[in-house]
Design an enzyme around this catalytic site. Sequence first.
Site, PDB file in Angstrom:
ATOM      1  N   GLN A  19       0.839  -1.314  -0.172  1.00 58.51           N
ATOM      2  CA  GLN A  19      -0.094   0.107  -0.004  1.00 58.51           C
ATOM      3  C   GLN A  19       1.013   1.280   0.228  1.00 58.51           C
ATOM      4  OE1 GLN A  19      -2.735  -1.684   3.317  1.00 58.51           O
ATOM      5  NE2 GLN A  19      -4.083  -0.411   2.018  1.00 58.51           N
ATOM      6  N   ARG A  76       3.452  -0.227  12.999  1.00 60.70           N
ATOM      7  CA  ARG A  76       2.951  -1.760  12.245  1.00 60.70           C
ATOM      8  C   ARG A  76       3.298  -1.512  11.029  1.00 60.70           C
ATOM      9  NH1 ARG A  76      -2.495  -3.737  10.686  1.00 60.70           N
ATOM     10  NH2 ARG A  76      -1.832  -6.124  10.408  1.00 60.70           N
ATOM     11  N   HIS A 120       0.910  -9.253   4.556  1.00 60.00           N
ATOM     12  CA  HIS A 120      -0.378  -8.338   4.336  1.00 60.00           C
ATOM     13  C   HIS A 120      -0.556  -8.289   2.787  1.00 60.00           C
ATOM     14  CE1 HIS A 120      -2.251  -4.886   6.425  1.00 60.00           C
ATOM     15  NE2 HIS A 120      -2.874  -4.900   5.129  1.00 60.00           N
ATOM     16  N   ASN A 164      -1.954 -10.796   8.344  1.00 63.59           N
ATOM     17  CA  ASN A 164      -2.839  -9.719   8.456  1.00 63.59           C
ATOM     18  C   ASN A 164      -4.085 -10.118   7.634  1.00 63.59           C
ATOM     19  OD1 ASN A 164      -3.801  -6.868   8.899  1.00 63.59           O
ATOM     20  ND2 ASN A 164      -4.347  -7.022   6.781  1.00 63.59           N
ATOM     21  N   GLU A 165      -5.495 -10.346   8.230  1.00 66.68           N
ATOM     22  CA  GLU A 165      -6.720 -10.401   7.854  1.00 66.68           C
ATOM     23  C   GLU A 165      -6.807 -11.464   6.988  1.00 66.68           C
ATOM     24  OE1 GLU A 165      -8.466  -7.001   6.558  1.00 66.68           O
ATOM     25  OE2 GLU A 165      -8.432  -5.644   8.478  1.00 66.68           O
ATOM     26  N   ASN A 294      -8.523  -6.135  13.836  1.00 66.19           N
ATOM     27  CA  ASN A 294      -8.740  -4.777  12.980  1.00 66.19           C
ATOM     28  C   ASN A 294     -10.276  -4.519  13.054  1.00 66.19           C
ATOM     29  OD1 ASN A 294      -5.993  -4.889  12.417  1.00 66.19           O
ATOM     30  ND2 ASN A 294      -6.248  -5.472  10.450  1.00 66.19           N
ATOM     31  N   TYR A 296     -13.396  -1.949  12.014  1.00 65.38           N
ATOM     32  CA  TYR A 296     -13.865  -0.808  11.420  1.00 65.38           C
ATOM     33  C   TYR A 296     -15.321  -0.278  11.474  1.00 65.38           C
ATOM     34  CZ  TYR A 296      -9.351  -0.370   9.200  1.00 65.38           C
ATOM     35  OH  TYR A 296      -7.890  -0.481   8.800  1.00 65.38           O
ATOM     36  N   GLU A 371      -5.538  -2.241  13.909  1.00 67.55           N
ATOM     37  CA  GLU A 371      -6.124  -1.301  12.622  1.00 67.55           C
ATOM     38  C   GLU A 371      -7.421  -0.762  13.118  1.00 67.55           C
ATOM     39  OE1 GLU A 371      -6.418  -2.427   8.743  1.00 67.55           O
ATOM     40  OE2 GLU A 371      -4.514  -3.260   8.702  1.00 67.55           O
ATOM     41  N   TRP A 418      -5.126   3.150  11.614  1.00 68.79           N
ATOM     42  CA  TRP A 418      -5.063   3.030  10.271  1.00 68.79           C
ATOM     43  C   TRP A 418      -5.530   4.197   9.375  1.00 68.79           C
ATOM     44  CZ3 TRP A 418      -2.689  -0.945   7.418  1.00 68.79           C
ATOM     45  CH2 TRP A 418      -2.788  -0.571   6.164  1.00 68.79           C
ATOM     46  N   GLU A 425      -5.503   1.859  -1.430  1.00 69.31           N
ATOM     47  CA  GLU A 425      -6.548   1.163  -0.723  1.00 69.31           C
ATOM     48  C   GLU A 425      -6.971  -0.126  -1.670  1.00 69.31           C
ATOM     49  OE1 GLU A 425      -7.420   0.986   2.134  1.00 69.31           O
ATOM     50  OE2 GLU A 425      -9.345  -0.347   1.701  1.00 69.31           O
ATOM     51  N   TRP A 426      -6.170  -0.973  -1.941  1.00 65.92           N
ATOM     52  CA  TRP A 426      -6.568  -2.273  -2.768  1.00 65.92           C
ATOM     53  C   TRP A 426      -7.346  -1.830  -3.833  1.00 65.92           C
ATOM     54  CZ3 TRP A 426      -2.866  -5.080  -1.082  1.00 65.92           C
ATOM     55  CH2 TRP A 426      -2.407  -4.805   0.293  1.00 65.92           C
TER      56      TRP A 426
END
Length: 471
Positions: A19, A76, A120, A164-165, A294, A296, A371, A418, A425-426
């Site tokens: 990223q 991180r 990640h 990660n995730e 994480n 959101y 995050e 984050w 952003e992907w």
Amino acid sequence: MGIVFPPTFTFGSATASYQIEGAAAEGGRGPSIWDTYSHTPGATEFGDTGDVACDHYHRWREDVQHLVDLGVDAYRLSIAWPRVQPGGSGPLNPEGVAFYREVLTALNEAGIKPYVTLYHWDLPQELEDAGGWPVRETALAFEGYARAMARELGDLVHTWTTLNEPWCSAYLGYASGVHAPGRTEPAAAMAAVHHLNLAHGLAARAIREELGAEARVSVTLNVHQFYAASDSPEDADAVRQMDGIANRAFTGPMLDGAYPEDLVADLAEVTDFAFVAEGDLEVIHQPLVALGLNYYSTTYVRRAVEGMSVSDNAGHRASTTSPWVGVTTVEILPPEGPLTAMGWNQEPRGLTDQLLEFSARYPGLPLMVTENGAAFEDEVSPDGAVHDPKRVAYLQDHIAAVAAAMEQGADVQGYFAWSLLDNFEWAWGYARRFGLIRVDYETLERTWKDSARWYARLVATRELPEVDAVG
Ligand code: PNW
């Protein structure tokens, strides 16, 4: 007076290699699945790629200085596997290893604790060409990579995060296909879930073999915080099912040593779990110094008669294939209230609930919010300042939610905003901005947003000031 955090509480900020780094073809880095995917026409918004991103590979000194100026206790970051081991197995790339040694050394010299994520999402393309996460060999390759990193960087890393995730890697990568490698094969996605779990266990064990039992090893999950649309038993069962596929598919093996029976039953028509080999569950069930979460937003679900909504609150670009493998009779309600630019709701109590639920279920396992943050359409003032009151309010309310969980007994040891910078952003490319610091993608200039100043003051004082609620 506002809420005061103890001096031992870790405040940090987070990023991920693909990223921010850019320099995709420099320094001996090999291609990753995100290079391939982002260069596939139509895969990302506006065809954006991580070729340059924030150019952190060249500007990392400046970015470390921003961390110093923010005053954070920890940072991180993630290692790009194809930068340090271009083919995913075999020889290391000394230039890539040297890059991370330099960054980690600078962080240590600045008194900032490096929290290093090994994966990640930038899988070396060669490993995808050989089958990717649906095949067992990828987990074995990850063990070799983790061991090599422990050897090369172990003296400089404060805490290791294996993955990660993995929810995103498995289901967005192999079921809905909105993340790299863009495959839409539900059964393969379940094999990917297992091989990611196995990769976590193998890596955790390898790191401790290399660095000793006291090495700090953790994992980061994006646990979906589900709520039932009503108090009917049907809707409660929809939550159970969604929690199984989204959350317990990972926490089951990692924290309880088994796949949940109800999940296995729910997936009977998708997979027979034949990918679970003898001994795998013991390997996956590793002690952790903390669990990274994480967080959101929240997700409301109800039991539906047939078919489920594909408007699945995931904030990703449209896919006709569901990431919710094996789920056909659950409907995700449209998110309500003021949404972020991702289309995600803002419900801080979900974070309090999640932290309390985990501390009740896993007493003795410390928690870290690895995050939390929000994308909004930031406006740049004529004088160059970036006023982002919505992000400040989001952070304020969610950090207060962390404090509320701590007051009720949850052992939460840290919080990472984050993200440090606006970044790639992907699937949304550069069209969504999560940064505390704005990046001008023409000049690559960094500008502190108001939220960065706000966060720096919080970190310095440890005291959460009163501000307006989320608006
Ligand atoms: C996380 N979803 O991604 C990642 O760890 C970050 O790299 C990312 O920038 C951040 O959250 C913001 O999106 C997610 O579709 C991406 O549910 C997608 C989903 C969840 C998390």
